[in-house]
Every structure is written in C-alpha cells, then in structure tokens.
Write a protein that holds these residues in place. Structure first.
Motif, PDB file in Angstrom:
ATOM      1  N   SER A  79       0.791  -1.199   0.025  1.00 22.92           N
ATOM      2  CA  SER A  79      -0.039   0.086  -0.158  1.00 22.92           C
ATOM      3  C   SER A  79       0.846   1.174   0.017  1.00 22.92           C
ATOM      4  CB  SER A  79      -0.952  -0.096   1.421  1.00 22.92           C
ATOM      5  OG  SER A  79      -1.467  -1.208   1.310  1.00 22.92           O
ATOM      6  N   ALA A  80       1.987   1.288   0.750  1.00 21.16           N
ATOM      7  CA  ALA A  80       2.818   2.770   0.832  1.00 21.16           C
ATOM      8  C   ALA A  80       3.295   2.896  -0.302  1.00 21.16           C
ATOM      9  CB  ALA A  80       3.965   2.320   1.839  1.00 21.16           C
ATOM     10  N   HIS A  81       3.446   2.290  -1.161  1.00 18.98           N
ATOM     11  CA  HIS A  81       4.098   2.548  -2.715  1.00 18.98           C
ATOM     12  C   HIS A  81       3.039   2.328  -3.880  1.00 18.98           C
ATOM     13  CE1 HIS A  81       7.674   3.290  -0.446  1.00 18.98           C
ATOM     14  NE2 HIS A  81       7.703   1.806   0.204  1.00 18.98           N
TER      15      HIS A  81
END
Ligand SMILES: Cc1cc2nc3c(=O)[nH]c(=O)nc-3n(C[C@H](O)[C@H](O)[C@H](O)COP(=O)(O)OP(=O)(O)OC[C@H]3O[C@@H](n4cnc5c(N)ncnc54)[C@H](O)[C@@H]3O)c2cc1C
Length: 432
Positions: free
Chosen positions: A316-318
């Motif tokens: 999710s973060a990237h």
C-alpha cells in the motif's frame, strides 16, 4: 496411456506427458509404475509451476468426487481433482458458496490450495488456504491428514506449497452462506489511476468483491483509465440458469492475433462501450467471476509462441507511484495487453508459507511472445523489488532466483518439506 500437457501460457514449451489417476487407492501403484515428478490439476497456471522437472505429470483431475457435504454447517469434503465449477454446482443450490474463487472456474481444488489462490474478495476473505479445514496428503509412502492441529507444519507448507509437499487426495473447505446464485454488480468507468484508488477505497468498504480492467495502452490524459467492477451476492433473486454461448478458439493460428493494432482497437472499444455513469445490474455468478471461461481455449489466440502473464503486488505505501511506473515502462516498451487487471489485496494473513498477496494492489497483464521480453521484465522486476512488492509464482516463467528468495523468505521451510520424488521446473529454476 500418456497425454501431452502444457501450462496455460504455453510457455515455456517444454514437452510434458501425463498419466491420469482415477481412484485414490490406486496412487501407490501409480507412483511406482509411472514415477511422476509433479501432481497436475488442469494446467490453469500460466508458467512452469505446473511442469515437472522429469517431464512426467500425474493428472489428478479424474479424482473429482464429492465425499461429504454438510448442508447445515456449510462444510464440503471433496477429492482434490474436482473443479471449482463442479463444487459450485453442488453447493450453490443448497445456499453455499466458495469463500474464495480465482478468475477461472476450471482450477481444481488441489491446484487452488497448492497456489493458495486469491479472488476479488481478498480484502475480506484472504486466500483460498484460509478456509481449508483439513486435507489428506500422500507423501513418501505415507497418507497423512493435516490441519491446524494435526501435522500443522506440513499443513502450512502444503497451502501455497506449489505441489511440492506431496499429492493432495482430498480437502475439506468451510463455505460461505449465500441467499441466491446471482451477483449484483456495479460497472463504474474511471479516467485515471487516482480514480481507481479512490474507487477501491470506496467500494472495498461497501462491497465484497472488486476488480478493475485497465486500458494499459491509453496515454497522456487517459493514462490509467479503466472500468471498476464491484459486486456482492444478491440477497433476493429468482433462481436462474446460466447458459454460456458456445464460443471458443478451435485451433491455434500460425501467428498471434494479439498485436498493437488489435489491442488498441479492443481497448478503445471496450472502454468506450461501457456506460459513462455507474450502472447496477444483476446476473448469474459465472460471468461475473469467470468472464474469460466463456471462450474456451482463448489462450490459443496468442499463437504457437504462447504468452506470459506478469502479475505483481505492490504494498500500500508505494502502490500509487509503483503502479504508475510499471504502466509507463510498459507503454514506453510499446507493449501491452487487452487483459490488464488491477485488484486491491487486504491484510488477512494466510496459513501458507509462500502466499502471494499482501496488503496493497496487484497488477496482472498478459504479454505475447515472452521470448523477446526479458529486458522489459527486468525493468518491471526492478520497480517491484524497489517498492517492496513481489511476483506471483502461479503466473511466472521468468522470475530470477535471487528475487524469488527475497520475495519469499520462507521458501527454505517448504524445501524442507518437499517430497524428494517431486520437483517442478519452477522450483528448480528459482531455488537451485
Ligand atoms: C483465466 C484465468 C484466471 C485466473 N485468475 C486467477 C485469480 O484471480 N487468482 C489466482 O490466484 N489465480 C488465478 N489464476 C491461476 C489459477 O487459479 C491457478 O494457477 C490454479 O492453481 C490453477 O489450478 P489447476 O488445478 O489448473 O492447477 P495446475 O495449474 O495444474 O497446478 C498448479 C499447482 O498445483 C499443484 N497441484 C495440482 N493438483 C494438486 C494436488 N492434487 N496435490 C498437490 N498439488 C497439486 C501442481 O503441482 C502445481 O504446482 C487464473 C488462471 C486463469 C487461466
């Protein structure tokens, strides 16, 4: 009599023969006489995960009987070669559904466990392996029952174990209750990648199923446009019968029918013929979950050189930047696919050791003539690696050994449990 087999992508084109197992108690004699190197379901894996190092497969798909069905508690025990279609045909009229289905109903129960497949509801239900209560495994001359409490380490290694730990003879699944056989599906056209992520956030909280088709050839202001399909089981509906049209590719054309011209035309038409406003429709579950199954042998349209599916998941973060970079790299290489699929994955943990999904977004695309795509795949792999993502073994025919070991650090646990008579071309390539 032995038969010739290929994986779904027909690449790598390495000759494989198979013999079929008809009865469970026939297995020890069959192993001694045929000496297969790998169990085989229905070959719906795209690359070499379903191909044996010694080119001898044991086809499990005739072990296709339901053993027991508890209609009150929602449990079914069936032989491992049964297809997901056949399982659904038995359970849906009784008000039950498989808690996870992949994009084809032709996969077998054993194949779904061995690749720990995921579906359009990963954000709610996790992978197929999360719902397996118990299974029977034949390995190294012994029949073992495995569950979270009996032989638990072997149970974990077998879920997502790529067929390496032994021959699954039967499995028992916990089912999900449904009121009807119909799906209420919303079709929602979107204009760019940001819209996709917003829609995924919105529909994941309200709908059980979600997946998006992406026009990977659209560029400039249209880059990342696509169509989102959110769905859930209809609560009230008339019973209906689904009759697929008799469509199929009767033979393999000498050249791939998938080329830049046909792709551009298909993608343009597909996007423009979808309604401009979100639309709700009710229909049978089969075309919603298994749209490609309605054209039998559709894999033949890629011609004799076959194709490869590239499927990765980005945490999710990237996810926003990495998916955009992947699409840019594909567009720059002037490659593309009429089938590009974006899917949100959730954080439900799998009991398996080599499970593919992680909380984030998965992108899957088909590429014709994979033989000449190594430079592009290397570029895509670097983006996935840098973003902390990973590739899906069930679709793979190119992953580097270093990448595999980095993506799946628990591979050595599976290697410890590998039946010494079993070895796939995939496992040999990425671990040895
Ligand atoms: C159109 C299409 C859509 C797809 N969509 C998805 C999707 O949405 N999500 C997803 O996760 N996957 C998807 N897949 C991939 C497919 O679901 C998996 O590859 C599945 O594992 C194929 O099952 P199979 O029975 O054909 O197994 P095979 O491809 O024949 O074999 C797969 C693995 O299972 C092992 N195996 C098979 N039977 C047994 C057994 N009885 N005991 C032990 N090991 C066994 C084999 O050794 C092999 O390692 C899709 C495939 C297609 C063609």
């Amino acid at each position: 009599m032995s038969e010739s087999r290929q994986s779904w992508g027909r690449y790598p084109a390495i000759h494989q023969s198979s013999e079929s197992l008809q009865w469970r108690d026939e297995l020890p004699a069959r192993l001694a006489q045929w000496q297969p190197g790998l169990p085989f379901g229905r070959g719906r894996s795209y690359g070499d995960v379903c191909l044996a190092h010694n080119q001898r497969l044991l086809d499990m798909s005739s072990l296709n009987r339901v053993i027991a069905f508890d209609r009150h508690q929602g449990r079914i025990r069936a032989e491992a070669g049964i297809s997901l279609y056949d399982l659904l045909t038995v359970m849906v009229p009784a008000g039950w559904f498989l808690p996870v289905v992949p994009g084809t109903g032709h996969a077998t129960l054993g194949g779904a466990i061995a690749n720990d497949v995921h579906g359009k509801n990963h954000h709610r239900n996790g992978t197929f392996g999360c719902h397996i209560e118990r299974l029977a495994l034949w390995r190294e001359g012994q029949l073992l029952e495995c569950s979270a409490s009996d032989n638990p380490a072997l149970f974990q290694a077998t879920i997502g174990g790529l067929g390496l730990t032994g021959y699954i003879l039967w499995a028992e699944i916990r089912l999900q209750a449904v009121s009807t056989s119909q799906i209420d599906a919303i079709t929602h056209r979107f204009h760019n990648l940001d819209d996709f992520f917003d829609l995924a956030d919105q529909y994941d909280s309200s709908h059980e199923y979600g997946v998006a088709w992406l026009d990977c050839l659209a560029s400039g202001k249209d880059r990342g446009r696509g169509v989102y399909f959110a769905g859930q089981h209809a609560r009230y509906a008339e019973p209906s019968r689904w009759r697929p049209l008799p469509l199929g590719m009767p033979l393999t054309p000498p050249l791939s029918l998938v080329n830049p011209l046909s792709l551009r035309a298909f993608n343009y038409l597909y996007w423009h013929t979808k309604p401009a406003r979100p639309t709700l429709a009710r229909g049978p579950y089969q075309p919603y979950f298994f749209p490609l199954d309605s054209i039998s042998h559709w894999n033949r349209m890629y011609g004799p050189r076959g194709f490869q599916q590239y499927q990765c998941v980005i945490p999710s973060a990237h996810e926003r930047e990495a998916i955009a970079s992947l699409l840019d790299a594909i567009a720059e290489a002037r490659q593309g696919s009429f089938l590009a699929v974006l899917k949100r994955c959730g954080d439900v943990p799998s009991p398996g050791l080599l499970s593919f999904p992680m909380a984030g977004t998965s992108l899957a695309l088909d590429f014709p003539s994979p033989q000449r795509l190594q430079p592009l795949f290397e570029r895509l792999d670097a983006i996935v690696r840098d973003a902390g993502g990973r590739l899906y073994p069930a679709k793979d025919a190119h992953m580097q050994a270093d990448d595999f070991r980095h993506f799946y650090p628990r591979w050595q646990d599976v290697e410890q449990w590998r039946d010494q008579h079993i070895q796939s071309l995939f496992w040999q390539r990425v671990t040895q």
